[in-house]
Design a protein around this motif. Structure first.
Motif, short mmCIF file in Angstrom:
data_model
loop_
_atom_site.label_atom_id
_atom_site.label_comp_id
_atom_site.label_asym_id
_atom_site.label_seq_id
_atom_site.Cartn_x
_atom_site.Cartn_y
_atom_site.Cartn_z
N VAL A 1 22.30 -2.54 -20.67
CA VAL A 1 21.60 -2.81 -21.93
C VAL A 1 21.34 -4.31 -21.97
O VAL A 1 22.27 -5.11 -21.88
CB VAL A 1 22.46 -2.39 -23.15
N GLY B 1 18.94 -7.58 -23.64
CA GLY B 1 18.00 -8.13 -24.61
C GLY B 1 17.76 -9.59 -24.26
O GLY B 1 18.70 -10.30 -23.91
N LEU B 2 16.51 -10.02 -24.30
CA LEU B 2 16.20 -11.39 -23.88
C LEU B 2 15.79 -12.26 -25.07
O LEU B 2 15.18 -11.79 -26.03
CB LEU B 2 15.06 -11.38 -22.85
N GLU B 3 16.17 -13.51 -24.97
CA GLU B 3 15.71 -14.52 -25.93
C GLU B 3 14.97 -15.56 -25.10
O GLU B 3 15.58 -16.23 -24.27
CB GLU B 3 16.90 -15.14 -26.66
N VAL C 1 12.30 -13.00 -29.28
CA VAL C 1 13.54 -12.24 -29.14
C VAL C 1 13.21 -10.77 -28.95
O VAL C 1 12.45 -10.19 -29.73
CB VAL C 1 14.43 -12.41 -30.39
N SER C 2 13.78 -10.18 -27.91
CA SER C 2 13.54 -8.74 -27.69
C SER C 2 14.70 -7.94 -28.27
O SER C 2 15.81 -8.44 -28.39
CB SER C 2 13.40 -8.43 -26.20
N GLU C 3 14.44 -6.70 -28.58
CA GLU C 3 15.52 -5.76 -28.91
C GLU C 3 16.25 -5.43 -27.61
O GLU C 3 15.70 -5.63 -26.52
CB GLU C 3 14.92 -4.48 -29.50
N PRO C 4 17.48 -4.92 -27.69
CA PRO C 4 18.19 -4.60 -26.44
C PRO C 4 17.65 -3.33 -25.80
O PRO C 4 18.37 -2.37 -25.61
CB PRO C 4 19.64 -4.44 -26.91
N ASN D 1 20.97 -11.47 -22.73
CA ASN D 1 22.15 -10.80 -23.31
C ASN D 1 22.36 -9.48 -22.58
O ASN D 1 21.42 -8.71 -22.44
CB ASN D 1 21.91 -10.54 -24.79
N VAL D 2 23.57 -9.26 -22.14
CA VAL D 2 23.86 -8.10 -21.30
C VAL D 2 25.06 -7.33 -21.79
O VAL D 2 26.06 -7.94 -22.20
CB VAL D 2 24.26 -8.55 -19.87
N SER D 3 24.98 -6.03 -21.71
CA SER D 3 26.18 -5.21 -21.87
C SER D 3 25.98 -3.93 -21.06
O SER D 3 24.89 -3.68 -20.56
CB SER D 3 26.44 -4.88 -23.34
N PHE E 1 26.59 0.42 -28.36
CA PHE E 1 26.50 -0.62 -27.35
C PHE E 1 27.88 -1.11 -26.97
O PHE E 1 28.80 -1.09 -27.78
CB PHE E 1 25.71 -1.82 -27.89
N GLY E 2 28.00 -1.60 -25.74
CA GLY E 2 29.23 -2.26 -25.32
C GLY E 2 29.20 -3.72 -25.77
O GLY E 2 28.24 -4.18 -26.38
N LYS F 1 28.64 -7.54 -25.52
CA LYS F 1 27.66 -8.27 -24.71
C LYS F 1 28.13 -9.66 -24.35
O LYS F 1 28.99 -10.24 -25.03
CB LYS F 1 26.34 -8.37 -25.47
P1 ADP Z 1 23.68 -12.72 -31.97
O1 ADP Z 1 24.10 -12.42 -33.34
O2 ADP Z 1 24.80 -12.86 -30.99
O3 ADP Z 1 22.66 -13.81 -31.88
P2 ADP Z 1 21.60 -10.75 -31.98
O4 ADP Z 1 21.84 -9.42 -32.57
O5 ADP Z 1 20.82 -11.75 -32.78
O6 ADP Z 1 22.96 -11.37 -31.49
O7 ADP Z 1 20.85 -10.51 -30.63
C1 ADP Z 1 20.54 -11.55 -29.76
C2 ADP Z 1 19.97 -10.94 -28.51
O8 ADP Z 1 20.94 -10.12 -27.88
C3 ADP Z 1 18.76 -10.05 -28.73
O9 ADP Z 1 17.83 -10.25 -27.68
C4 ADP Z 1 19.33 -8.65 -28.67
O10 ADP Z 1 18.39 -7.73 -28.17
C5 ADP Z 1 20.46 -8.82 -27.67
N1 ADP Z 1 21.58 -7.90 -27.87
C6 ADP Z 1 22.20 -7.59 -29.02
N2 ADP Z 1 23.22 -6.75 -28.80
C7 ADP Z 1 23.25 -6.50 -27.46
C8 ADP Z 1 24.09 -5.73 -26.61
N3 ADP Z 1 25.12 -5.02 -27.06
N4 ADP Z 1 23.81 -5.74 -25.29
C9 ADP Z 1 22.80 -6.46 -24.80
N5 ADP Z 1 21.99 -7.21 -25.55
C10 ADP Z 1 22.21 -7.24 -26.87
#
Ligand code: ADP
Ligand code: ZN
Ligand code: MG
Length: 504
Positions: free
Chosen positions: A27, A29-31, A181-184, A223-225, A234-235, A237
């Motif tokens: 899983v 998600g990219l910033e 910011v992408s969704e995961p 961001n990886v999980s 989700f696991g 991250k």
């Molecule tokens: P934070 O509060 O740590 O900033 P966010 O929810 O704002 O976390 O998400 C930041 C980035 O992390 C986004 O790109 C989102 O898609 C990604 N992300 C959020 N949760 C996970 C997860 N469990 N695994 C991988 N990526 C995630």
């Protein structure tokens, strides 16, 4: 039982609920940060430029002197809106800047003007993976902020730890920056790379940034999980920073995923933290854990008025968007009859698409052109680790080469060698051919004589051929090519050989 049974030696591997590696799903998600190529900075009139003498592109505003007031760069808002629109986002009616407070020497104001709960664009998507099945990656938001200065650490490894001292250059402070910011929704490191490439291609098409990862005008925090396939939750991250090339996007994520799996397999838990990708070592190391995370104390920027969207203008901008990679892909297939795969690869890079279409302005055979770009040029670019617009071969070089082949001046085999030399030296094929006297031998009498000579020297091959072994023809062609130093027309050689063999 309240407590799980104690783990056996080897951790979870010994347990019945051990999950094999293939059963985990990534899983991601990219910033992504992109520096805009506006003429001036986000809130002052200083020029946006790269590679100038340190601390020369600065003023009291971007140095954060007391009493100065920011003035918003309209062009930056327009560029950010274009990015949002091309990512199918909604442009919000009301957006606001916030102060993100933290202390770091690269940030003279001690706060960064950014956006928080009221970003410029929200809820878009980007599609990737046309080859194996399209995945739609949702875009959470696109917001505007200002870049920080740059720290240069002297001594040690060049990182802050172990450095003797650090220098700061504020030329970059206040450069308009867009965060996407992408969704995961990303499910593999490869998909992450494709996402980055598609995004880069879109932004290059818009012409609002040069998206150079090596120079830092495009940056990616990943961001990886992991989770067992089929699990909804989700696991934990981790966030990986310092990814400085497209190649390392995939490498860093693969490494980090493997680390998560190994951690869980050995009975440990993944710790939520920020990690640093070390490209040379191919590993990530811990930077800071969740407990050490900043509390940014966001509050509305009192020196800037909120932005109210000009809806008709946004509609006009949406209609006037240039042709984006997905649309180009479809058009390449329709207009030139390119196969899907070729159209995918060619449209994924703006520079490759432009190269292809420039050749097609003066050359007919689209399949041939795309083949040369993807196969021959692609291999040379890979080897040299260059982009198509960074190498010495231009559309003119390819047209020149293809025309020499069409006229029969050079054979396909010669063309490949000549092309390689063009690539290395920047010389046109016609110049190389002229300089080296490399003209394909098409004179059938001359080739015929050499064929006779080869046959005379290889009676065994003739016998084999008569005995039904067609393969020897290939060997004999090779002999003729050797004697003519590759210059003989392969067509003529094949034809002459066969007719002479059949008359023996
Ligand atoms: P934070 O509060 O740590 O900033 P966010 O929810 O704002 O976390 O998400 C930041 C980035 O992390 C986004 O790109 C989102 O898609 C990604 N992300 C959020 N949760 C996970 C997860 N469990 N695994 C991988 N990526 C995630
Ligand atoms: Zn300034
Ligand atoms: Mg966040």
């Amino acid at each position: 039982m309240i407590f799980p049974p104690p783990l056996r030696e080897g951790g979870l591997r010994g347990r019945v609920d051990y999950i094999p590696k293939e059963s985990y799903e990534a899983v991601i998600g990219l910033e992504i940060h992109v520096e805009l190529n506006t003429e001036s900075k986000m809130f002052c009139a200083c020029p946006v430029s790269f590679g100038e003498k340190p601390n020369t592109q600065v003023c009291p505003v971007c140095l954060g002197h007391p009493g100065v007031l920011p003035v918003l760069n309209g062009k930056a808002v327009e560029y950010a809106t274009l990015i949002g629109l091309s990512l199918n986002c909604e442009v919000t009616e009301f957006c606001q800047f916030h102060r993100k407070n933290y202390f770091y020497p690269d940030m003279p104001k001690d706060y960064q003007i950014s956006q928080y709960d009221l970003p410029l664009c929200v809820e878009g998507y980007l599609e990737v993976g046309e080859e194996k099945g399209v995945s739609r990656i949702r875009i959470t938001r696109v917001h505007m902020e200002e870049d920080t200065g740059k720290l240069i650490h002297i001594g040690g490894s060049g990182r802050i730890h172990g450095a003797d001292y650090s220098l700061v250059d504020f030329n970059r402070a206040g450069v308009p920056l867009i965060e996407i910011v992408s969704e995961p929704d990303i499910r593999s490191p490869e998909e992450a790379r494709m996402f980055m490439q598609k995004l880069r291609s879109i932004i290059l098409t818009l012409g609002v940034s040069d998206c150079n990862m090596e120079e830092g005008s495009m940056r990616c925090d990943a961001n990886v999980s992991i989770r067992p396939v089929g699990q909804k939750e989700f696991g934990t991250k981790t966030e990986v920073k310092n990814i400085n090339s497209f190649r390392s996007v995939q490498r860093a994520l693969q490494h980090e995923l493997d680390r998560h799996i190994d951690t869980i397999d050995s009975g440990d838990r993944v710790v939520q933290e920020t990690r640093h990708w070390d490209d040379a070592g191919g590993v990530t190391t811990s930077l800071r854990s969740k407990e050490e995370a900043h509390d940014y104390r966001y509050f509305p920027e009192p020196d800037l008025v909120p932005l109210i969207s000009d809806k008709p203008k946004v509609e006009r901008m949406k209609k006037a968007l240039p042709e984006l990679p997905d649309a180009r892909r479809v058009r390449l297939m329709e207009q030139y009859g390119l196969p899907k795969h070729d159209a995918n690869v060619i449209s994924l890079s703006k520079a490759t698409g432009d190269f292809f279409e420039e050749v097609m302005e003066t050359y007919e055979d689209a399949r041939k052109v795309s083949n040369w770009i993807l196969v021959e040029l692609g291999a040379l670019l890979n080897q040299a680790n260059l982009e198509i617009d960074e190498c010495a071969v231009t559309p003119r070089h390819l047209i020149d080469l293809l025309k020499l082949m069409d006229k029969g001046t050079i054979s396909g085999k010669m063309a490949k060698d000549i092309f390689k030399e063009s690539f290395d030296t920047g010389k046109l094929s016609s110049v190389i051919v002229e300089d080296k006297g490399l003209v394909q031998l098409t004179d059938e009498d001359a080739i015929g004589k050499i064929v006779e000579q080869v046959l005379a020297e290889n009676p065994k091959a003739i016998e084999d051929y008569k005995g039904g072994q067609e393969r020897v023809v290939g060997f004999l062609v090779g002999q003729v090519m050797r004697l003519t130093q590759g210059k003989a027309s392969p067509d003529a050689v094949n034809r002459l050989l066969k007719s002479k063999l059949n008359n023996k």
